[in-house]
Design an enzyme around this catalytic site. Structure first.
Site, PDB file in Angstrom:
ATOM      1  N   ASP A  98       0.858  -1.300  -0.058  1.00 51.31           N
ATOM      2  CA  ASP A  98      -0.064  -0.123  -0.029  1.00 51.31           C
ATOM      3  C   ASP A  98       0.971   1.248  -0.055  1.00 51.31           C
ATOM      4  O   ASP A  98       2.011   1.235   0.347  1.00 51.31           O
ATOM      5  CB  ASP A  98      -0.811  -0.023   1.398  1.00 51.31           C
ATOM      6  CG  ASP A  98      -2.076  -1.049   1.233  1.00 51.31           C
ATOM      7  OD1 ASP A  98      -1.819  -2.020   0.462  1.00 51.31           O
ATOM      8  OD2 ASP A  98      -2.965  -1.102   2.153  1.00 51.31           O
ATOM      9  N   HIS A 154       5.387  -7.043  -0.363  1.00 56.47           N
ATOM     10  CA  HIS A 154       5.211  -8.318  -1.126  1.00 56.47           C
ATOM     11  C   HIS A 154       5.915  -8.435  -2.589  1.00 56.47           C
ATOM     12  O   HIS A 154       6.416  -7.553  -2.804  1.00 56.47           O
ATOM     13  CB  HIS A 154       3.890  -8.735  -1.370  1.00 56.47           C
ATOM     14  CG  HIS A 154       2.843  -8.743   0.066  1.00 56.47           C
ATOM     15  ND1 HIS A 154       2.347  -9.785   0.586  1.00 56.47           N
ATOM     16  CD2 HIS A 154       2.378  -7.752   0.670  1.00 56.47           C
ATOM     17  CE1 HIS A 154       1.736  -9.534   1.718  1.00 56.47           C
ATOM     18  NE2 HIS A 154       1.664  -8.179   1.820  1.00 56.47           N
ATOM     19  N   SER A 255       7.320   4.543   5.423  1.00 58.24           N
ATOM     20  CA  SER A 255       8.549   4.616   4.791  1.00 58.24           C
ATOM     21  C   SER A 255       8.567   4.883   3.268  1.00 58.24           C
ATOM     22  O   SER A 255       7.281   5.058   2.963  1.00 58.24           O
ATOM     23  CB  SER A 255       9.469   3.762   5.298  1.00 58.24           C
ATOM     24  OG  SER A 255      11.175   4.330   4.847  1.00 58.24           O
TER      25      SER A 255
END
Length: 291
Positions: A98, A154, A255
């Site tokens: 995300d 991922h 981050s």
């Protein structure tokens, strides 16, 4: 006006935001937050999460667990199964996490940018001549994770992880205000360089960049946390095959992830600076479809 909107208005003043999030003892504050976030005291945890919700758009409705033993557990939470389906098309490279698209475009003779008009060199970012040559005229995208977002990342495609290196550095905030004021910020912060190749053979590089507060990166391929306290060796060969959507690790606070791809990849139509993306949605498409 609500308390949250008042706080947002206050902190959106650029000078004040930069002062509060950067002109502080960043390293010391980061070490403290790393310790504090792991305190497993219900009062500390509940108060911290309540304040976090007050200052941000934190939404825990997608979280797999409804209760957390610490603030750290909330930061690194898993999602309910099935909430981030990864595009199954083998010609598609997806977003690994995300986030918000900060910058994207073509790498021009080893130069890319953190925001328009603020260039930096690939050589300074990755400190690896092989990666520089591989991606000298490729394409890149920067994805920024805010503190309230899902922090796990991922595999964006079927790939093999080849090598991981850690570059020690600072812990500047990575929000747009700091990116406008700190030249070559990504080249100054703590970061990992993950070299991979896709199942179809193309080289692909993932650069997670740490930031102020926790500033640690967990990588499953190494079964360890990388941060300012990590001792040598800082370079690790690995040969791990992963499937699209497999979890690679997590940030322990908000981050940035910088992705470096070959030049013959085309961005998906809805990829634009400032756009919110979710793990699994199309990011690049190979210009020549895979058979």
């Amino acid at each position: 006006m609500t308390v949250k909107s008042l706080i947002a208005s206050f902190t959106q003043q650029e000078d004040l935001n930069f002062l509060l999030t950067n002109r502080v003892p960043r390293a010391a504050l980061t070490r403290f937050m790393g310790w504090f976030s792991k305190i497993e005291n219900p009062l500390v945890k509940d108060t911290s999460i309540a304040l976090w919700k007050l200052f941000s758009d934190l939404d825990l409705s997608e979280a797999r667990e409804s209760e957390f033993k610490s603030l750290h557990a909330c930061f690194t939470r898993e999602l309910k199964p099935g909430l981030r389906p990864f595009d199954p098309d083998p010609s598609i490279v997806t977003t690994p996490s995300d986030g918000i698209i900060g910058a994207h475009g073509t790498i021009k003779d080893g130069e890319l940018y953190q925001i328009k008009g603020a260039p930096y060199s690939l050589k300074e970012l990755v400190a690896d001549p092989g990666v520089v040559e591989t991606h000298r005229n490729g394409s890149f995208v920067t994805i920024r994770l805010t503190s309230s977002m899902y922090h796990r990342f991922h595999a964006p495609a079927d790939m093999t992880l080849e090598h991981v290196s850690l570059i020690h550095g600072d812990v500047w905030n990575v929000n747009p205000i700091a990116l406008k004021r700190v030249e070559r910020l990504f080249c100054k912060n703590e970061r990992a360089v993950i070299r991979t190749h896709l199942a179809t053979g193309e080289p692909f590089t993932i650069v997670p960049v740490a930031a102020i507060l926790v500033a640690s990166i967990r990588l499953h391929a190494l079964d360890r946390v990388l941060n300012a306290q990590t001792e040598r060796p800082l370079s690790h060969a690995c040969n791990k095959e992963v499937k699209k959507g497999d979890e690679l690790g997590w940030f322990e606070h908000g981050s940035t992830i910088i992705l470096l791809a070959p030049g013959d990849f085309a961005f998906a139509p809805d990829i634009a600076e400032g756009a919110r993306v979710r793990a699994g949605q199309p990011l690049w498409r190979r210009r020549v479809a895979v058979d």
